[in-house]
Design an enzyme around this catalytic site. Structure first.
Site, PDB file in Angstrom:
ATOM      1  CD  GLU A  10      -3.043  -1.188   2.441  1.00 52.74           C
ATOM      2  OE1 GLU A  10      -2.258  -0.262   4.234  1.00 52.74           O
ATOM      3  OE2 GLU A  10      -3.558  -1.675   3.038  1.00 52.74           O
ATOM      4  N   PRO A  11       1.660   1.627  -1.228  1.00 47.58           N
ATOM      5  CG  PRO A  11       2.676   1.903  -2.641  1.00 47.58           C
ATOM      6  CD  PRO A  11       2.131   0.776  -2.048  1.00 47.58           C
ATOM      7  N   GLY A  12       1.841   5.091  -0.699  1.00 45.96           N
ATOM      8  CA  GLY A  12       1.380   6.043  -1.216  1.00 45.96           C
ATOM      9  C   GLY A  12       2.432   7.220  -1.298  1.00 45.96           C
ATOM     10  CE1 TYR A  22       3.233  14.378  10.261  1.00 43.15           C
ATOM     11  CE2 TYR A  22       3.018  15.215   7.762  1.00 43.15           C
ATOM     12  CZ  TYR A  22       2.535  14.944   9.110  1.00 43.15           C
ATOM     13  OH  TYR A  22       1.547  14.262   8.483  1.00 43.15           O
ATOM     14  CB  CYS A  55      -2.858  35.184  10.225  1.00 51.51           C
ATOM     15  SG  CYS A  55      -3.580  36.616  11.630  1.00 51.51           S
TER      16      CYS A  55
HETATM   17  C1  LIG Z   1      -0.942   6.312   5.262  1.00 55.95           C
HETATM   18  C2  LIG Z   1      -1.364   4.454   4.898  1.00 55.95           C
HETATM   19  C3  LIG Z   1      -0.028   4.281   4.311  1.00 55.95           C
HETATM   20  C4  LIG Z   1       0.965   4.797   2.501  1.00 55.95           C
HETATM   21  O1  LIG Z   1       1.500   4.887   3.905  1.00 55.95           O
HETATM   22  P1  LIG Z   1       3.121   6.281   2.597  1.00 55.95           P
HETATM   23  O2  LIG Z   1       3.653   6.095   3.721  1.00 55.95           O
HETATM   24  O3  LIG Z   1       2.093   7.244   1.734  1.00 55.95           O
HETATM   25  O4  LIG Z   1       3.573   5.338   1.693  1.00 55.95           O
HETATM   26  C5  LIG Z   1      -0.625   3.014   3.820  1.00 55.95           C
HETATM   27  N1  LIG Z   1      -0.995   2.163   4.770  1.00 55.95           N
HETATM   28  C6  LIG Z   1      -2.192   2.417   5.731  1.00 55.95           C
HETATM   29  C7  LIG Z   1      -2.675   1.632   5.928  1.00 55.95           C
HETATM   30  C8  LIG Z   1      -1.813   4.046   6.113  1.00 55.95           C
HETATM   31  O5  LIG Z   1      -2.751   4.141   6.905  1.00 55.95           O
END
Ligand SMILES: *Cc1c(COP(=O)(O)O)cnc(C)c1O
Length: 429
Positions: free
Chosen positions: A285-287, A327, A354
């Site tokens: 699950e990469p984002g 962050y 602001c």
């Molecule tokens: C945010 C999240 C991701 C993606 O994380 P990245 O750091 O963006 O790759 C994958 N799985 C779950 C459950 C998340 O909460």
């Protein structure tokens, strides 16, 4: 500065793909997010190909929260990707973008019964995060006369080197079932009338630049898979989560590539599956690592000021990109209209909000900058627009997609009318 392959400097201007960012800013106004579609597709394919070289079947589920624009979800759907969704909104957007329900996983630690009902009705697998949630989904599925397909999120209790706010696999994290209690959770799921456990899920954190934590998490998942198989659970998928980082400091950081990730993690996974004699789908699950570097945020310099420090005041602040304020994140900054000029002074780049904390960069060496110059904030594609707000009643920015010679808005800029669109006037006013 090292630039990813879709960014270049030509005649002093920063280009994204074939497009001059200076021209784009003139044409579409600022602040403006600009995303290179080819880069997104290339990153996705790197993951898919690297993982599939070790094992099949593999499914890459894009973490929709990183950047939920429907155009990007369509790109991922077109590539055959699925999505990790964390809310009914993300779930709906992913389906509307054409993703298969069976390619979605509804994650999260706090879902309402309505959320669960929606997922069951749409045939979407749900990751459960507590025993309360197991009871709730069993009841909801029973009421609907359906069966819910579920996994549990495992908390592997790993100490992962990243920012504490995005380390999600620590023993103290709000996410997941402590790994030693996971077998009991599955036993309860097997006994529930309207629930079928079909997967296991973990996600240890975000912006992780080391491979060891991923290897460690894969070991924990393989061990748990073994316990579940002996208990009679038929595993359709094992989801190792996302979290691979990107080199925000272009000349100092080094991030593993998807291939390096696959070469490190997959032997543990493949050996584990072979030993157990099972072949569930591998899900990841990469984002961030799919979309972060695809996008620049263009922002115009309103003024400069020599005070106790030298300030460069721009038209985007934490309302458009909250990561530096939230962050303390570092984003590279390029002066897009003289991108090859020598560094001249140390500047603090400040937004229009602001709040004293509204800084995009502190004490950063930059070329000479004056009013009217254009800055490009790099690596703004993940957790950029998706975390933007309307604070100070500032409309959110437009998003532009470029592909080869083409360009088109994928979201128009908001207007003041949009700000008041959902507001109502009580009858006595
Ligand atoms: C945010 C999240 C991701 C993606 O994380 P990245 O750091 O963006 O790759 C994958 N799985 C779950 C459950 C998340 O909460």
């Amino acid at each position: 500065m090292n630039l990813p392959p879709h960014l270049s400097v030509q005649d002093g201007h920063l280009f994204i793909g074939e497009h001059d960012t200076v021209r784009l800013a003139e044409e579409y106004g600022t602040p403006l997010y600009v995303t290179d579609e080819g880069r997104v597709r290339a990153r996705y394919r790197e993951y898919r190909d690297a993982l599939s070289a070790h094992y099949k079947p593999v499914l890459v589920l894009y973490a929709a929260k990183a950047n939920g624009n429907s155009a990007l979800l369509r790109v991922f759907a077109d590539e055959g990707a699925g999505a990790d969704v964390f809310s009914p909104g993300e779930l709906e957007l992913a389906l509307r973008a054409g993703m298969e329900p069976s390619h979605l996983l509804f994650n999260g630690s706090s879902k309402s019964r309505n959320d669960l009902r929606l997922a069951i009705e749409r045939g979407i697998r749900v990751t459960l995060d507590s025993m309360d949630e197991l009871r709730a989904i069993d009841e909801v599925a029973g009421t609907l006369g359906k069966e819910a397909f579920v996994s549990f999120r495992v908390n592997p209790a790993l100490d992962v080197p990243t920012h504490p706010k995005i380390a999600t696999g620590l023993a103290s994290s709000k996410f997941g079932i402590p790994h030693e209690r996971v077998p009991d959770a599955y036993r309860a799921a097997l006994e529930a009338d309207h629930v079928r456990p079909v997967g296991i899920h973990c996600h240890i954190g975000s912006q992780i630049l080391a491979l060891d934590p991923f290897i460690e998490a894969a070991r924990v998942m393989v061990r748990i898979a073994g316990e579940l198989v002996r208990m009679g659970v038929v595993l359709e998928f094992i989801d190792l989560g996302g979290g691979l980082g990107i080199p925000y400091r272009h000349d100092e950081d080094r991030a593993p590539t998807p291939r390096e990730y696959a070469d490190a993690v997959m032997p543990v996974f493949v050996d584990g599956m072979t030993a157990l004699g099972i072949r569930p789908a591998l899900w990841v699950e990469p984002g961030r690592s799919l979309v972060a570097d695809s996008t620049v945020l263009l922002t115009r310099v309103n003024s400069t000021k020599d005070a106790h420090r030298r300030f460069v005041n721009v038209d985007a602040g934490f309302n458009q990109l909250v990561r530096p304020a939230m962050y303390g994140s570092y984003h590279e900054i390029v002066v897009a209209n003289h991108a090859d000029a020598p560094l001249e002074s140390t500047c603090t780049v400040a937004g229009p909000i602001c709040e004293s904390g509204d800084l995009l960069a502190e004490d950063r060496p930059l070329p000479a900058v004056t009013e009217g110059d254009l800055l490009a904030i790099l690596d703004a594609g993940a957790y950029g627009f998706s975390m933007a707000s309307q604070y100070n009643a500032r409309p959110r920015a437009a998003e532009l997609l470029v592909r080869g010679p083409d360009r088109a808005p994928m979201r128009r800029a908001e207007t003041v009318d949009d700000l008041v669109a959902t507001q109502l006037t009580p009858p006595w006013l």
